[in-house]
Design an enzyme around this catalytic site. Structure first.
Site, short mmCIF file in Angstrom:
data_model
loop_
_atom_site.label_atom_id
_atom_site.label_comp_id
_atom_site.label_asym_id
_atom_site.label_seq_id
_atom_site.Cartn_x
_atom_site.Cartn_y
_atom_site.Cartn_z
CD GLU A 36 -27.14 -7.85 42.04
OE1 GLU A 36 -26.79 -8.70 42.84
OE2 GLU A 36 -27.37 -6.68 42.35
CG LEU A 51 -29.93 -12.90 43.16
CD1 LEU A 51 -30.03 -12.10 44.41
CD2 LEU A 51 -31.22 -12.84 42.36
CB CYS A 52 -28.22 -11.43 37.44
SG CYS A 52 -27.51 -10.32 36.22
N PRO A 53 -24.84 -11.47 38.15
CG PRO A 53 -22.72 -10.82 37.39
CD PRO A 53 -23.79 -10.48 38.41
CG ASP A 85 -31.24 -14.70 38.80
OD1 ASP A 85 -32.37 -14.28 38.46
OD2 ASP A 85 -30.20 -14.09 38.54
#
Ligand code: SF4
Lengths: 351, 78
Positions: free
Chosen positions: A44, B14-16, B41
Site C-alpha cells: 500500500e 489508496l489500496c485497498p 491509485d
C-alpha cells in the site's frame, strides 16, 4: 445433508494462503475470504509513493488469490486505535522487530470470528504452517491463537491439519481431514508439489514480507517514537499520523526533544506538506531541496543542526552557505547555514 | 460504456480503499446497474478486474484519463 458448509478464509495472497484456499474450495465448501488492512502494508505504501523503483505497480496479492479461485473477498480495516494500542502493549511480546505477530493474529482472528458468526459460517481457516516461523507458528502458539480468539475447535490450518488435533468441522464431516495436508517446517517443497496438483500457478515472489512491522529500520523508528514519548512523561502510544510519517522520509533524532524528517522524493515532500500543523517546516530557499519537518522543542543549536542537515540534502550541498527557511505557525525565519559536511555525524543521528 | 447509475470518486484514496468503497457502493446498487469508479491509485487497473472476478460482478472496463482511472462495473444478477 449437512455436508455443504461455509468457511471464512484469512488470506494474505501468499502461496500458503492460496493453497489453503484451494484445499478447502475443492471440498465443495463455500468460502468467503477476508483480508485485514493494518495500515502497515508495504504494498500500500509503495503505491502511495507511485509504484516501485522500476515503475511497476505492485499487485494486491490477496485480491489476486481470491480472483484466481473465484472466492468472494472482503477487506476489513483494522488500522484504528484498538490495533495501535495492541501494537504498543502486546501480551505475547514482539518478534525480531516491531512485529507482535501472536497478538496480531489473535486480534485478526477475533474480527474473523465476528464475521464467521455474522455470515453463519462453520469455521475459519488460514495458511499457517506448523513450525514455519520461529515464534508465531509453533505448536503452542497456534494453540494460543485459537484459544485467545475464542475459536476453540473452529480454526482450521489445512496445510498442517493432519499434525494438529481434529477441529470441529473435521469431526462433524464438513471437512474431510484425509484431503488436508501434514506440512511442517520451513521447507517449501511440499507446497510446490501441491501447487502443481491444485493448479495454483501464480503467487508472489519472493514470499511474504508485506508488513512494515517486520522491517528492522522501521522498528527502530517505531520504538524511537514510543521511547521518546515515555521519556517526555507522555503515554507510550502510537497514533495514525505516526504510522504515515514512520514510512516517509529520512528520520534523524536531533536530541531527546527534537526529531527531523527529511523528504526523499517529490511524492514524500508532498506527503510531508500534509503534516505541517504542529511541526516546524524547513526548506532551503533559492536552491532546490527537500521539504523537512521538525517535531518537538529544539534548542537554538538543534535548530541550526536541523537546518544544516536540510541544506545538505539539497542542491546547495556544496555551497558555502544555504538559506534555510524555518516556518512554525505564524513564525517565519531564515537561517544562513553551512550544509552539514560531517557524514559520520549525519549517519549517527539517523534513526 | 453504459450510463452509470452511480459514480463513486475515490480520488486520493489508496489500496485497498478504492476497492473497499466499491464493495460498499455495489452492495447498495440494484442488480444489473452500473457503477462508475474514479480512482487515482494506479493499482486500480489490476485490482478492479480481479475484484470483479472474485465477486462475480462484471468488469466492463477501466480506462486512464489524465492522472485518474475510470472503472465501469455492472452488479451481478443473483
Ligand atoms: S507480520 Fe505483521 S501483519 Fe503479519 S502477523 Fe505479524 S504483525 Fe501481524
Amino acid at each position: 445433508m449437512q455436508k455443504q458448509g461455509k468457511a471464512i478464509a484469512m488470506i494474505s495472497g501468499g502461496l500458503d494462503s492460496t493453497l489453503a484456499l484451494a484445499l478447502v474450495r475443492r471440498q465443495g465448501i463455500e468460502v468467503k475470504a477476508v483480508n485485514f488492512y493494518t495500515g502497515f502494508c508495504i504494498t500500500e505504501t509503495q503505491r502511495r509513493k507511485g509504484g516501485r523503483a522500476d515503475g511497476s505497480v505492485p499487485r494486491n496479492e490477496a485480491l489476486r488469490a481470491a480472483a484466481d479461485l473465484e472466492v468472494d473477498i472482503e477487506y476489513v480495516d483494522i488500522s484504528g486505535s484498538e490495533y495501535l494500542d495492541m501494537l504498543v502493549h502486546p501480551k505475547y511480546g514482539y518478534g525480531a522487530n516491531a512485529n507482535p505477530c501472536v497478538d496480531c493474529r489473535v486480534f485478526m482472528m477475533r474480527k474473523a470470528k465476528a464475521i464467521m458468526e455474522a455470515e453463519g459460517a462453520d469455521f475459519i481457516f488460514t495458511g499457517e504452517v506448523l513450525g514455519q516461523r520461529p515464534k508465531s507458528q509453533r505448536r503452542d502458539t497456534l494453540r494460543i491463537i485459537e484459544r485467545d480468539s475464542g475459536l476453540d475447535g473452529r480454526l482450521l490450518r489445512p496445510l498442517s491439519a493432519k499434525l494438529l488435533p481434529p477441529t470441529i468441522p473435521e469431526q462433524t464431516g464438513i471437512v474431510d481431514r484425509e484431503l488436508l495436508e501434514a506440512i511442517s517446517g520451513r521447507s517449501r517443497q511440499r507446497q510446490m508439489e501441491l501447487a502443481k496438483e491444485l493448479g495454483v500457478v501464480d503467487w508472489p515472489q519472493p514470499a511474504g514480507g508485506c508488513c512494515y512491522l517486520t522491517d528492522e529500520s522501521f522498528a527502530k523508528k517505531f520504538f524511537d517514537v514510543l521511547d521518546t514519548r515515555e521519556a517526555a512523561g507522555e503515554e507510550r502510544r502510537i497514533v495514525p499520523e505516526d504510522v504515515v510519517l514512520l514510512s516517509t522520509g529520512r528520520h534523524f533524532r536531533i536530541s531527546p526533544r527534537a526529531k527531523l524528517i527529511v523528504g526523499r522524493s517529490e511524492v514524500e515532500n508532498a506527503l510531508l506538506e500534509h503534516h505541517v500543523p504542529g511541526r516546524a517546516r524547513l526548506e532551503a530557499k533559492d536552491v532546490l531541496g527537500p521539504i523537512a519537518l521538525v517535531e518537538g522543542e529544539p534548542t537554538w543549536e538543534e535548530r541550526m543542526l536541523a537546518a544544516r542537515i536540510v541544506a545538505r540534502y539539497g542542491k546547495g550541498k556544496d555551497a558555502p552557505k544555504v538559506a534555510v527557511e524555518w516556518r512554525e505557525g505564524e513564525l517565519v525565519e531564515t537561517y544562513e547555514v553551512e550544509p552539514e559536511r560531517d557524514e559520520a555525524r549525519v549517519e549517527a543521528l539517523r534513526i | 460504456m453504459p450510463a452509470p447509475a452511480r459514480t463513486l470518486d475515490t480520488s486520493g484514496r489508496l489500496c485497498p480503499f478504492p476497492i473497499v468503497e466499491t464493495a460498499k457502493a455495489v452492495r447498495s446498487l440494484d442488480e444489473g446497474a452500473v457503477l462508475l469508479v474514479i480512482s487515482t491509485d494506479a493499482g486500480i487497473a489490476t485490482d478492479m478486474p480481479m475484484w470483479c472476478k472474485a465477486t462475480r460482478n462484471e468488469h466492463l472496463g477501466t480506462f486512464r484519463e489524465g492522472s485518474a482511472w475510470k472503472s465501469f462495473v455492472r452488479k451481478r444478477a443473483r
